[in-house]
Design an enzyme around this catalytic site. Structure first.
Site, PDB file in Angstrom:
ATOM      1  N   ASP A  67       0.814  -1.212   0.000  1.00 49.71           N
ATOM      2  CA  ASP A  67       0.000   0.000   0.000  1.00 49.71           C
ATOM      3  C   ASP A  67       0.854   1.270   0.000  1.00 49.71           C
ATOM      4  O   ASP A  67       2.075   1.217   0.167  1.00 49.71           O
ATOM      5  CB  ASP A  67      -0.955   0.005   1.205  1.00 49.71           C
ATOM      6  CG  ASP A  67      -0.271  -0.375   2.523  1.00 49.71           C
ATOM      7  OD1 ASP A  67       0.974  -0.357   2.581  1.00 49.71           O
ATOM      8  OD2 ASP A  67      -0.974  -0.678   3.485  1.00 49.71           O
ATOM      9  N   ASN A 136      -7.436  -2.775  14.404  1.00 44.00           N
ATOM     10  CA  ASN A 136      -8.814  -3.060  13.995  1.00 44.00           C
ATOM     11  C   ASN A 136      -8.871  -4.255  13.043  1.00 44.00           C
ATOM     12  O   ASN A 136      -9.899  -4.515  12.432  1.00 44.00           O
ATOM     13  CB  ASN A 136      -9.441  -1.820  13.337  1.00 44.00           C
ATOM     14  CG  ASN A 136      -8.676  -1.382  12.095  1.00 44.00           C
ATOM     15  OD1 ASN A 136      -7.745  -2.049  11.656  1.00 44.00           O
ATOM     16  ND2 ASN A 136      -9.086  -0.254  11.521  1.00 44.00           N
ATOM     17  N   HIS A 138      -7.075  -4.632  10.285  1.00 46.48           N
ATOM     18  CA  HIS A 138      -6.795  -4.371   8.870  1.00 46.48           C
ATOM     19  C   HIS A 138      -5.507  -5.065   8.427  1.00 46.48           C
ATOM     20  O   HIS A 138      -4.595  -5.283   9.217  1.00 46.48           O
ATOM     21  CB  HIS A 138      -6.798  -2.866   8.545  1.00 46.48           C
ATOM     22  CG  HIS A 138      -5.615  -2.090   8.979  1.00 46.48           C
ATOM     23  ND1 HIS A 138      -5.640  -0.733   9.166  1.00 46.48           N
ATOM     24  CD2 HIS A 138      -4.342  -2.459   9.278  1.00 46.48           C
ATOM     25  CE1 HIS A 138      -4.451  -0.314   9.529  1.00 46.48           C
ATOM     26  NE2 HIS A 138      -3.647  -1.340   9.622  1.00 46.48           N
ATOM     27  N   GLU A 143      -9.602  -1.852   5.467  1.00 42.51           N
ATOM     28  CA  GLU A 143     -10.212  -1.538   6.753  1.00 42.51           C
ATOM     29  C   GLU A 143     -11.453  -2.405   6.991  1.00 42.51           C
ATOM     30  O   GLU A 143     -11.996  -2.993   6.047  1.00 42.51           O
ATOM     31  CB  GLU A 143     -10.609  -0.056   6.761  1.00 42.51           C
ATOM     32  CG  GLU A 143      -9.446   0.905   6.541  1.00 42.51           C
ATOM     33  CD  GLU A 143      -8.602   1.100   7.799  1.00 42.51           C
ATOM     34  OE1 GLU A 143      -8.510   0.191   8.630  1.00 42.51           O
ATOM     35  OE2 GLU A 143      -8.018   2.195   7.940  1.00 42.51           O
TER      36      GLU A 143
HETATM   37  P1  PGA Z   1       2.329  -1.619  12.938  1.00 44.73           P
HETATM   38  O1  PGA Z   1       1.155  -1.543  11.875  1.00 44.73           O
HETATM   39  O2  PGA Z   1       3.273  -2.662  12.426  1.00 44.73           O
HETATM   40  O3  PGA Z   1       2.925  -0.263  12.927  1.00 44.73           O
HETATM   41  O4  PGA Z   1       1.705  -2.009  14.233  1.00 44.73           O
HETATM   42  C1  PGA Z   1       0.582  -2.709  11.411  1.00 44.73           C
HETATM   43  C2  PGA Z   1      -0.526  -2.368  10.467  1.00 44.73           C
HETATM   44  O5  PGA Z   1      -1.207  -1.355  10.692  1.00 44.73           O
HETATM   45  O6  PGA Z   1      -0.733  -3.131   9.514  1.00 44.73           O
END
Ligand code: PGA
Length: 243
Positions: A67, A136, A138, A143
């Site tokens: 992404d 959450n 994702h 999302e």
């Molecule tokens: P993080 O993010 O590794 O910074 O916890 C993970 C994500 O949001 O996919």
């Protein structure tokens, strides 16, 4: 589903890096699906160390990232292209022409999504997809509520995700982009192997929900229960309900 638990972030990162290394050694021209965020940084550091020791060769490896924020390009130190260059690509012998991150600044966003799908197809899909997981649930920027059948598309970021990422803009939420371009769940599920890394107590509940709860778009990562080759790597805190 295979689960590897480590005592801490450093050792979890080493396990993740070992799995990525194995893929590169087994198939030197493999397609790696890569991720950003805090979680994969330790694994990338380890890969760089093994490369510097002469144990790994990335010259034929191809990569596709999950992404990118809309509106940012590699000149922004918060873009995911910048992140990948900074944490991995600038330190190994990969051909940057073989590294792909969705374009967050294309004039025609729909065309950028279609082009990215074509890039993945032209490489015959992803051999190993590395994933983090959001609080959450994702994966990439898919999302809660996103349909499982999407390929690369534009998303509106949830408040929770923007708040979680505001730490990269000194806590200033107004600076966090509102949209992103992301591989869809369908694209992720087409990867031949999936490696999801999660560390920290704050990821324990979502790991439980995603991997022991119902499969639902409300918890995007729960779809991974349907994939036939998933490896979960994490520290004991994140995996406490799965062990
Ligand atoms: P993080 O993010 O590794 O910074 O916890 C993970 C994500 O949001 O996919």
């Amino acid at each position: 589903m295979r689960i590897y638990s480590a005592p801490d972030y450093y050792h979890a990162s080493r396990i993740a890096a070992n799995i990525i290394s194995a893929q590169v050694i087994m198939k030197p021209d493999c397609v790696l699906g890569l991720a950003t965020g805090s979680t994969p940084i330790g694994a990338y550091e380890q890969l760089v160390k093994w490369y510097e020791k002469g144990d790994l060769d990335f010259k034929e490896v191809r990569t596709v990232n999950l992404d990118e924020y809309c509106g940012l390009d590699e000149t922004s130190d918060q873009s995911y292209r910048y992140f990948m260059n900074h944490h991995l690509f600038d330190h190994i012998n990969i051909d940057k022409a073989n590294t792909h991150v969705p374009s967050g600044t294309a004039a025609d966003a729909e065309q950028a999504c279609a082009d990215y799908n074509e890039v993945i197809r032209s490489m015959h899909g992803v051999d190993l997809q590395l994933l983090g997981i959001g609080h959450n649930g994702h994966i990439g920027f898919n999302e809660p509520g996103e349909a499982f059948d999407k390929e690369t598309h534009i998303v509106t970021l949830s408040d929770k995700t923007r708040q979680a990422n505001a730490r990269f803009w000194d806590g200033d939420l107004s600076q966090v982009p509102t949209h992103a371009i992301t591989m869809g769940i369908k694209t992720v599920m087409q990867a031949r192997k999936i490696l999801l890394v999660a560390c920290g107590e704050d990821k324990a509940q979502i790991m439980k929900d995603a991997f022991t709860g119902p499969i639902t778009p409300e918890v995007p990562a729960s779809v991974l229960q349907l994939h036939n080759d998933v490896v979960l790597v994490g520290d004991e805190a994140a995996l406490q309900y799965l062990l």
